[in-house]
Scaffold this motif. Structure first.
Motif, PDB file in Angstrom:
ATOM      1  N   GLY A 161       0.743  -1.263   0.000  1.00 34.85           N
ATOM      2  CA  GLY A 161       0.000   0.000   0.000  1.00 34.85           C
ATOM      3  C   GLY A 161       0.767   1.304   0.000  1.00 34.85           C
ATOM      4  N   GLU A 162       2.112   1.272  -0.135  1.00 37.00           N
ATOM      5  CA  GLU A 162       2.824   2.555  -0.165  1.00 37.00           C
ATOM      6  C   GLU A 162       2.335   3.407  -1.332  1.00 37.00           C
ATOM      7  OE1 GLU A 162       3.905  -0.623  -1.077  1.00 37.00           O
ATOM      8  OE2 GLU A 162       5.911  -0.390  -0.203  1.00 37.00           O
ATOM      9  N   PHE A 209      -3.279   0.795   8.199  1.00 35.62           N
ATOM     10  CA  PHE A 209      -3.390   2.252   8.315  1.00 35.62           C
ATOM     11  C   PHE A 209      -4.176   2.791   7.139  1.00 35.62           C
ATOM     12  CE2 PHE A 209      -1.837   6.588   7.771  1.00 35.62           C
ATOM     13  CZ  PHE A 209      -1.677   7.051   9.072  1.00 35.62           C
ATOM     14  N   ARG A 210      -5.125   3.666   7.439  1.00 33.06           N
ATOM     15  CA  ARG A 210      -5.897   4.293   6.357  1.00 33.06           C
ATOM     16  C   ARG A 210      -6.363   5.665   6.812  1.00 33.06           C
ATOM     17  NH1 ARG A 210     -11.374   4.475   4.487  1.00 33.06           N
ATOM     18  NH2 ARG A 210     -11.366   4.559   2.202  1.00 33.06           N
ATOM     19  N   ALA A 231      -7.628  -0.823  -6.181  1.00 32.31           N
ATOM     20  CA  ALA A 231      -7.099  -2.197  -6.225  1.00 32.31           C
ATOM     21  C   ALA A 231      -6.097  -2.400  -5.088  1.00 32.31           C
ATOM     22  CB  ALA A 231      -6.431  -2.451  -7.577  1.00 32.31           C
ATOM     23  N   ILE A 232      -5.270  -1.384  -4.844  1.00 34.90           N
ATOM     24  CA  ILE A 232      -4.267  -1.513  -3.773  1.00 34.90           C
ATOM     25  C   ILE A 232      -4.945  -1.569  -2.407  1.00 34.90           C
ATOM     26  CG2 ILE A 232      -2.337  -0.336  -2.617  1.00 34.90           C
ATOM     27  CD1 ILE A 232      -1.323   0.446  -5.387  1.00 34.90           C
ATOM     28  N   ASP A 233      -6.013  -0.830  -2.256  1.00 37.85           N
ATOM     29  CA  ASP A 233      -6.763  -0.872  -0.992  1.00 37.85           C
ATOM     30  C   ASP A 233      -7.236  -2.307  -0.717  1.00 37.85           C
ATOM     31  OD1 ASP A 233      -8.193   0.801   1.151  1.00 37.85           O
ATOM     32  OD2 ASP A 233      -9.821  -0.386   0.300  1.00 37.85           O
ATOM     33  N   SER A 234      -7.761  -2.973  -1.767  1.00 40.40           N
ATOM     34  CA  SER A 234      -8.223  -4.365  -1.594  1.00 40.40           C
ATOM     35  C   SER A 234      -7.058  -5.288  -1.265  1.00 40.40           C
ATOM     36  CB  SER A 234      -8.895  -4.880  -2.870  1.00 40.40           C
ATOM     37  OG  SER A 234      -9.904  -3.989  -3.268  1.00 40.40           O
ATOM     38  N   ILE A 235      -5.927  -5.066  -1.941  1.00 42.94           N
ATOM     39  CA  ILE A 235      -4.746  -5.915  -1.686  1.00 42.94           C
ATOM     40  C   ILE A 235      -4.320  -5.778  -0.221  1.00 42.94           C
ATOM     41  CG2 ILE A 235      -2.253  -6.126  -2.188  1.00 42.94           C
ATOM     42  CD1 ILE A 235      -2.959  -5.488  -5.146  1.00 42.94           C
ATOM     43  N   ASN A 285      -6.041  -4.820   2.393  1.00 42.54           N
ATOM     44  CA  ASN A 285      -7.001  -5.420   3.326  1.00 42.54           C
ATOM     45  C   ASN A 285      -6.884  -6.944   3.340  1.00 42.54           C
ATOM     46  OD1 ASN A 285      -8.491  -3.338   4.715  1.00 42.54           O
ATOM     47  ND2 ASN A 285      -9.117  -2.672   2.676  1.00 42.54           N
ATOM     48  N   GLU A 286      -6.627  -7.515   2.157  1.00 40.16           N
ATOM     49  CA  GLU A 286      -6.472  -8.968   2.100  1.00 40.16           C
ATOM     50  C   GLU A 286      -5.188  -9.399   2.817  1.00 40.16           C
ATOM     51  OE1 GLU A 286      -7.337 -10.387  -1.898  1.00 40.16           O
ATOM     52  OE2 GLU A 286      -6.731 -12.406  -1.289  1.00 40.16           O
ATOM     53  N   VAL A 287      -4.116  -8.624   2.632  1.00 41.80           N
ATOM     54  CA  VAL A 287      -2.849  -8.931   3.315  1.00 41.80           C
ATOM     55  C   VAL A 287      -3.088  -8.924   4.827  1.00 41.80           C
ATOM     56  CG1 VAL A 287      -0.539  -7.984   3.861  1.00 41.80           C
ATOM     57  CG2 VAL A 287      -1.274  -8.162   1.477  1.00 41.80           C
TER      58      VAL A 287
END
Ligand SMILES: Nc1ncnc2c1ncn2[C@@H]1O[C@H](COP(=O)(O)OP(=O)(O)O)[C@@H](O)[C@H]1O
Ligand SMILES: C[C@@](O)(CCOP(=O)(O)O)CC(=O)O
Ligand SMILES: [Mg+2]
Length: 387
Positions: free
Chosen positions: A15-16, A216-217, A267-271, A273-275
């Motif tokens: 997510g960077e 973190f969001r 897409a990165i947000d979903s990645i 959250n899955e991580v």
């Protein structure tokens, strides 16, 4: 009385950059620290100077505190009682104080850090003469969050000897701040990080302050209870880069292609959250661990592809990717990219011989490899009343 503060560096697992634009990211502290010491000279010895010794870059800077006061008095500023942003006018005046130090051209990227130091020091301590020393185990400007651990350890040391926090200063050895103090340190460190990064998400200072593993969001922190002991190979490509410029580059691309970039960030947000979900899911047995590692590896590869879309990969990073792919290992850049450090997931069942082979091949390319402890302690402080 002298106080020492130490704050860890970090890796970003997902997510960077997207985190600067409101997506979720996942980060963990690493067991490499930045150390700051702060001491006030006794009145009789005081030469009225604020001294900053940055050991890693062999720079000793020194300002008469009266000069700092004279320059900053143009702002008509009161010492703020709570964390405050450095306004563009204040930054201009501080930049003039930094310029007076004639920092060598080769060290010019340090100017942002020195400005952050001056802002944090004068905001928290005012215009008291002092000696401040900083040294770090982290490579600077490589994606491992040296700027955040710099801001966290400065903020902590300055607050520890201020009236705004109430602490037991007789405690021997390293100790932790309480929740309230950690929150204050983190807020100040964020103000410093914004001076260095231009635009900062706050993830780096937050994970450096609190340690462990976090999701973190938009300024919101969730501490992760990880059930997975992760082993990551960190490869430093040794290609110098500057977070500020890379973050600005992504923002410019976002202005040019708002819709496409919004999809990338989503897409990165979903990645991420899955991580975070995978890291917290139970690891009953060997096959569950392997399954988790496979999923994490795949998500890292997807994240790397999207970072490339944002324009923050680099030929050196692609070389690390190609090399580790030969061993079927998943790799992504960490931090701002453009060179700097790259993460490779080392599955639990991977043999030591194979790890040694990958490292040898990467080091033959001129890169430097390390395996750091992940998810350890955050900020700590220590008082020395003998000095
Ligand atoms: N130990 C240190 N000594 C002097 N400056 C430092 C130190 N650690 C960090 N900095 C500051 O942080 C900057 C690097 O931050 P940045 O580009 O965000 O990379 P990263 O945070 O990944 O290391 C340096 O150019 C300098 O201004
Ligand atoms: C690119 C970014 O997401 C992380 C930067 O990390 P570093 O400074 O390269 O260690 C910026 C930020 O979150 O403030
Ligand atoms: Mg940084």
């Amino acid at each position: 009385m002298e106080v020492r503060a130490r704050a860890p560096g970090k890796i970003i697992l997902a997510g960077e950059h997207a985190v600067v634009h409101g997506s979720t990211a996942v980060a963990a502290s690493i067991d490499l620290y930045t150390y700051v010491s702060l001491s006030f000279p006794p009145h009789s010895d005081s030469d009225g100077m604020l001294k900053l010794h940055m050991k890693d870059v062999h720079l000793e800077l020194c300002w008469p505190v009266d000069r700092i006061k004279e320059v900053l008095s143009e702002l008509g500023r009161q010492i703020p009682s709570s964390p405050a942003s450095c306004s563009p006018e204040a930054l201009k005046l501080i930049a003039a104080l930094v310029e007076e130090q004639n920092i060598p051209e080769a060290n010019y990227s340090l100017a942002g850090g020195v400005s952050a130091f001056l802002w944090l020091y004068t905001s928290i301590q005012g215009y008291k003469p002092a000696k401040v020393v900083i040294t770090s185990e982290l490579p600077l400007g490589s994606g491992l969050g040296s700027s955040a651990s710099f801001c966290v350890s400065f903020s902590a040391a300055f607050l520890a000897l201020s009236d705004s926090v109430n602490l037991d200063r007789s405690h021997q050895g390293w100790s932790m701040f309480g929740e309230k103090e950690l929150e204050l340190v983190n807020k100040w460190a964020f103000e410093g990080e914004k001076i260095i990064h231009g635009r900062a998400s706050g993830i780096d200072n937050t994970v450096s302050t609190y340690g462990n593993m976090i999701k973190f969001r938009s300024g919101e922190l969730t501490r992760l209870k990880s059930n997975t002991s992760l082993k990551m190979l960190i490869t430093n490509t040794k290609v110098g880069r500057n977070t500020r410029a890379l973050v600005a580059g992504v923002s410019e691309r976002t202005v040019r292609h708002p819709n496409a970039m919004a999809s990338v960030f989503k897409a990165i947000d979903s990645i991420s959250n899955e991580v975070a979900e995978i890291l917290q899911s139970p690891s009953h047995d060997e096959s569950a661990i392997t399954e988790k590692e496979e999923k994490l590896g795949e998500l890292m590869e997807m994240n790397q592809g999207l970072l490339q879309c944002m324009g923050v990969s680099h030929a050196s990073i692609e070389t690390v990717l190609r090399t580790t792919l030969k061993y079927k290992l998943a790799t992504k850049l960490t931090g701002a990219g453009g060179g700097g450090c790259v993460l490779t997931l080392l599955p639990t069942l991977l043999s030591g011989t194979l790890v040694d082979k990958v490292i040898a091949e990467l080091e033959a390319c001129g890169f430097q490899c390390l395996i750091a402890g992940i998810g350890g302690k955050g900020l700590e402080i220590s008082f020395d009343s003998s000095s």
